[in-house]
Scaffold this motif. Sequence first.
Motif, PDB file in Angstrom:
ATOM      1  N   LEU A 402      -3.402 -11.585  -9.114  1.00 12.31           N
ATOM      2  CA  LEU A 402      -2.261 -10.286  -8.678  1.00 12.31           C
ATOM      3  C   LEU A 402      -2.654  -9.899  -7.148  1.00 12.31           C
ATOM      4  CD1 LEU A 402      -5.373  -8.002 -10.398  1.00 12.31           C
ATOM      5  CD2 LEU A 402      -2.938  -8.929 -10.746  1.00 12.31           C
ATOM      6  N   GLN A 403      -2.940 -10.879  -6.017  1.00  9.94           N
ATOM      7  CA  GLN A 403      -2.515 -10.106  -4.816  1.00  9.94           C
ATOM      8  C   GLN A 403      -1.028 -11.014  -5.202  1.00  9.94           C
ATOM      9  OE1 GLN A 403      -5.539 -12.040  -1.950  1.00  9.94           O
ATOM     10  NE2 GLN A 403      -6.603 -10.903  -3.071  1.00  9.94           N
ATOM     11  N   GLN A 404      -0.787 -12.159  -5.655  1.00 13.00           N
ATOM     12  CA  GLN A 404       0.668 -12.521  -5.252  1.00 13.00           C
ATOM     13  C   GLN A 404       1.469 -11.806  -6.021  1.00 13.00           C
ATOM     14  OE1 GLN A 404       1.883 -15.113  -4.652  1.00 13.00           O
ATOM     15  NE2 GLN A 404       4.279 -14.820  -5.070  1.00 13.00           N
ATOM     16  N   LEU A 405       0.936 -11.334  -7.033  1.00 13.99           N
ATOM     17  CA  LEU A 405       2.087 -10.382  -7.825  1.00 13.99           C
ATOM     18  C   LEU A 405       2.198  -9.087  -6.740  1.00 13.99           C
ATOM     19  CD1 LEU A 405       3.536  -9.832 -10.546  1.00 13.99           C
ATOM     20  CD2 LEU A 405       1.663  -8.697 -11.456  1.00 13.99           C
ATOM     21  N   SER A 406       0.990  -8.756  -5.901  1.00 15.45           N
ATOM     22  CA  SER A 406       1.846  -7.353  -5.286  1.00 15.45           C
ATOM     23  C   SER A 406       2.863  -8.126  -4.041  1.00 15.45           C
ATOM     24  CB  SER A 406       0.465  -7.495  -4.493  1.00 15.45           C
ATOM     25  OG  SER A 406      -0.519  -7.725  -3.771  1.00 15.45           O
ATOM     26  N   VAL A 407       3.206  -9.153  -3.507  1.00 16.17           N
ATOM     27  CA  VAL A 407       3.838  -9.392  -2.836  1.00 16.17           C
ATOM     28  C   VAL A 407       5.007  -9.235  -3.169  1.00 16.17           C
ATOM     29  CG1 VAL A 407       4.869 -11.928  -1.626  1.00 16.17           C
ATOM     30  CG2 VAL A 407       2.372 -11.313  -1.961  1.00 16.17           C
ATOM     31  N   SER A 408       5.319  -9.371  -4.659  1.00 20.08           N
ATOM     32  CA  SER A 408       6.859  -8.963  -5.258  1.00 20.08           C
ATOM     33  C   SER A 408       6.706  -7.670  -5.494  1.00 20.08           C
ATOM     34  CB  SER A 408       6.169  -9.999  -6.481  1.00 20.08           C
ATOM     35  OG  SER A 408       6.726 -11.642  -6.219  1.00 20.08           O
ATOM     36  N   PHE A 409       5.705  -7.426  -5.977  1.00 22.98           N
ATOM     37  CA  PHE A 409       6.278  -5.101  -5.825  1.00 22.98           C
ATOM     38  C   PHE A 409       5.918  -4.616  -4.762  1.00 22.98           C
ATOM     39  CE2 PHE A 409       5.185  -3.809 -10.095  1.00 22.98           C
ATOM     40  CZ  PHE A 409       4.688  -4.470 -10.961  1.00 22.98           C
ATOM     41  N   GLY A 410       5.766  -5.206  -3.708  1.00 26.77           N
ATOM     42  CA  GLY A 410       5.897  -4.929  -2.226  1.00 26.77           C
ATOM     43  C   GLY A 410       7.365  -5.086  -1.777  1.00 26.77           C
ATOM     44  N   LEU A 411       7.425  -5.836  -1.898  1.00 26.96           N
ATOM     45  CA  LEU A 411       8.813  -5.994  -1.812  1.00 26.96           C
ATOM     46  C   LEU A 411      10.334  -5.719  -2.834  1.00 26.96           C
ATOM     47  CD1 LEU A 411       8.728 -10.178  -0.716  1.00 26.96           C
ATOM     48  CD2 LEU A 411       8.573  -8.477   1.055  1.00 26.96           C
ATOM     49  N   ALA A 412      10.700  -5.853  -3.688  1.00 26.47           N
ATOM     50  CA  ALA A 412      11.064  -4.956  -4.873  1.00 26.47           C
ATOM     51  C   ALA A 412      10.414  -3.626  -4.092  1.00 26.47           C
ATOM     52  CB  ALA A 412      10.568  -5.259  -6.409  1.00 26.47           C
ATOM     53  N   PHE A 413       9.607  -2.856  -4.068  1.00 23.24           N
ATOM     54  CA  PHE A 413       8.790  -1.704  -3.702  1.00 23.24           C
ATOM     55  C   PHE A 413       9.949  -0.580  -2.529  1.00 23.24           C
ATOM     56  CE2 PHE A 413       6.407   2.127  -2.920  1.00 23.24           C
ATOM     57  CZ  PHE A 413       7.155   3.046  -4.016  1.00 23.24           C
ATOM     58  N   ALA A 414       9.848  -1.923  -1.554  1.00 27.24           N
ATOM     59  CA  ALA A 414      10.040  -1.482  -0.180  1.00 27.24           C
ATOM     60  C   ALA A 414      11.807  -0.836  -0.097  1.00 27.24           C
ATOM     61  CB  ALA A 414       9.898  -2.382   0.403  1.00 27.24           C
ATOM     62  N   SER A 415      12.358  -2.411  -1.011  1.00 27.86           N
ATOM     63  CA  SER A 415      14.180  -2.533  -1.216  1.00 27.86           C
ATOM     64  C   SER A 415      14.213  -1.468  -1.798  1.00 27.86           C
ATOM     65  CB  SER A 415      13.965  -3.964  -1.998  1.00 27.86           C
ATOM     66  OG  SER A 415      13.629  -3.398  -3.049  1.00 27.86           O
ATOM     67  N   ILE A 416      13.501  -0.953  -2.785  1.00 24.60           N
ATOM     68  CA  ILE A 416      14.187  -0.079  -3.614  1.00 24.60           C
ATOM     69  C   ILE A 416      14.421   1.348  -2.859  1.00 24.60           C
ATOM     70  CG2 ILE A 416      13.256   1.836  -5.603  1.00 24.60           C
ATOM     71  CD1 ILE A 416      12.014  -0.364  -6.620  1.00 24.60           C
ATOM     72  N   ILE A 417      13.196   1.210  -2.417  1.00 25.13           N
ATOM     73  CA  ILE A 417      13.198   3.446  -1.543  1.00 25.13           C
ATOM     74  C   ILE A 417      14.065   3.535  -0.502  1.00 25.13           C
ATOM     75  CG2 ILE A 417      11.309   4.386   0.028  1.00 25.13           C
ATOM     76  CD1 ILE A 417      10.440   4.307  -2.787  1.00 25.13           C
ATOM     77  N   ALA A 418      14.291   2.259   0.755  1.00 25.85           N
ATOM     78  CA  ALA A 418      15.218   2.164   1.141  1.00 25.85           C
ATOM     79  C   ALA A 418      16.636   2.313   1.258  1.00 25.85           C
ATOM     80  CB  ALA A 418      15.471   0.303   2.151  1.00 25.85           C
ATOM     81  N   ALA A 419      16.274   1.332  -0.296  1.00 28.32           N
ATOM     82  CA  ALA A 419      18.602   1.598  -0.476  1.00 28.32           C
ATOM     83  C   ALA A 419      18.571   2.681  -1.927  1.00 28.32           C
ATOM     84  CB  ALA A 419      18.332   0.851  -2.219  1.00 28.32           C
ATOM     85  N   LEU A 420      17.746   3.618  -1.931  1.00 30.02           N
ATOM     86  CA  LEU A 420      17.608   4.753  -2.322  1.00 30.02           C
ATOM     87  C   LEU A 420      18.262   6.261  -1.016  1.00 30.02           C
ATOM     88  CD1 LEU A 420      14.606   5.316  -5.029  1.00 30.02           C
ATOM     89  CD2 LEU A 420      16.781   5.313  -5.457  1.00 30.02           C
ATOM     90  N   TYR A 421      17.187   5.414  -0.162  1.00 31.64           N
ATOM     91  CA  TYR A 421      17.455   6.436   1.092  1.00 31.64           C
ATOM     92  C   TYR A 421      19.117   6.084   1.978  1.00 31.64           C
ATOM     93  CZ  TYR A 421      12.843   8.637   0.429  1.00 31.64           C
ATOM     94  OH  TYR A 421      11.650   9.400   0.636  1.00 31.64           O
TER      95      TYR A 421
END
Length: 477
Positions: A402-421
């Motif tokens: 789950l920690q490995q998956l959280s790394v992928s989720f965190g990077l993807a989520f951050a990129s999505i949020i920044a791209a939306l703004y």
Amino acid sequence: MVKRSGDIAVVKRYLPWLVAIALFMEHLNATILNTAVPAIAASFSVTPLSLKAVVSCYVLSLAVGIPVSGWMADRFGTRRVFAAAVGIFTLASILCSLSQNVPMLVAARILQGIGAAMMLPVGRLAIVRTFPKSELLAAMNFVIIPALIGPLLGPTIGGLIVHWLPWQIIFLVNVPVGVIALWLIHRHMPDYRADNPPPLDIIGCVLFGCGIALLSWVLEIFGEHYLNATLTGILVALSFALLAAYGWHARQHLHPLLQLSLFKTRTFRVAVAGGFITRLGLGGMPFLLPLLYQVGLGYPAWQSGLLLMPAAAAAMFMKVISIRLLKQFGYRSVLIINTLLIGITIMLFATVDSETALGWIVAISLAQGLFNSLQYSSMNSMAYADMSSEQASMAATIASSLQQLSVSFGLAFASIIAALYLGDLPQSNSAAVTSALHHAFITLGCLTIISSLSFWSLHKDDGDNISRGVGPADRVT
């Protein structure tokens, strides 16, 4: 059955160093490559975008390999599996440096990911089974430092190597570290294994491995132009369907690959599942901060890397005082308050612009390093508070997955949020990028603050057997 290498006091002295060295090598490698992508692309006469597979294949190997590592440790012993992991990783690093084209590099990176997948859960398992719970926090506190420092040093070291030396050195840095780790494993690694290990859950491997690999791949390449929204949605739905099928299978199987019943234990559920949400905000910062420093503020890569160093120094300092904080205030209070402080710290980066004094940036980075270090130490150690020695292997495997998956989720989520703004504005517009990142920091900070609610379900005395030595030690003998 338990076999130890040498006197237990000697093992306890060297084992944290051994696991820390291996994890530092793994975490440094995971980030150091990014700065070398343009140089590698030029060497192979390809575009940098075509090297995306070099990064994504490593993540896929980790996602698929981690769930099997616990079973391998129970079947073949922690010493043999950990030595194999370090040996494979080191050999693969050499093969990466010798690669003459993209397919060769991808193949070597897959092998490297297989080695890395066994390091974290097996290393943690050895720590959990060696130290009594009253000493577990100090041991895991020491081991977690490389996970914090590696990603911070990676971009700086990678930038310096690529600037002054051939890109192949990026991978050869791992070789002497791997050799030292192998020597320490031979002398001081304990050998734990199950008396009667169950057969490998093949169906579970296929369902969970395919589901987690597909989801990790989608997150890794999210935002690429050749993957439209419809296809992305289909792939995400398919990955969740596979994972749901595994959940049904695990409830029917006598010896599933991952025992989901461990989530019935409150401390494990909160530390692993609840902490997953907290890691989304934490996981996005290594992606957003270099963008702020380099694109938004116009700093060169080496200076951007140096601005990440205060957080590493603060993380090392927190290692000294976190044990006292947890002993005095307990896991519940520390996790609730510290999560709020992390959220506030993330939002403070929204105040950083071209006019901001360097001292203020350093101060925020120091605070981030302190709070992040305390958070990781608390969540990682509390996960084993109510786990028996027989459950340690499975707990380490699930937590690592789950920690490995959280790394992928965190990077993807951050990129999505920044791209939306950012919207349709060009990334060459530093003012627009800075504004988008400021809004992303506020969003991630608010999410982190909300995630503190997951720790309210803890009881006041949860984890006392780790932080205060209250309760059974439960050490393998």
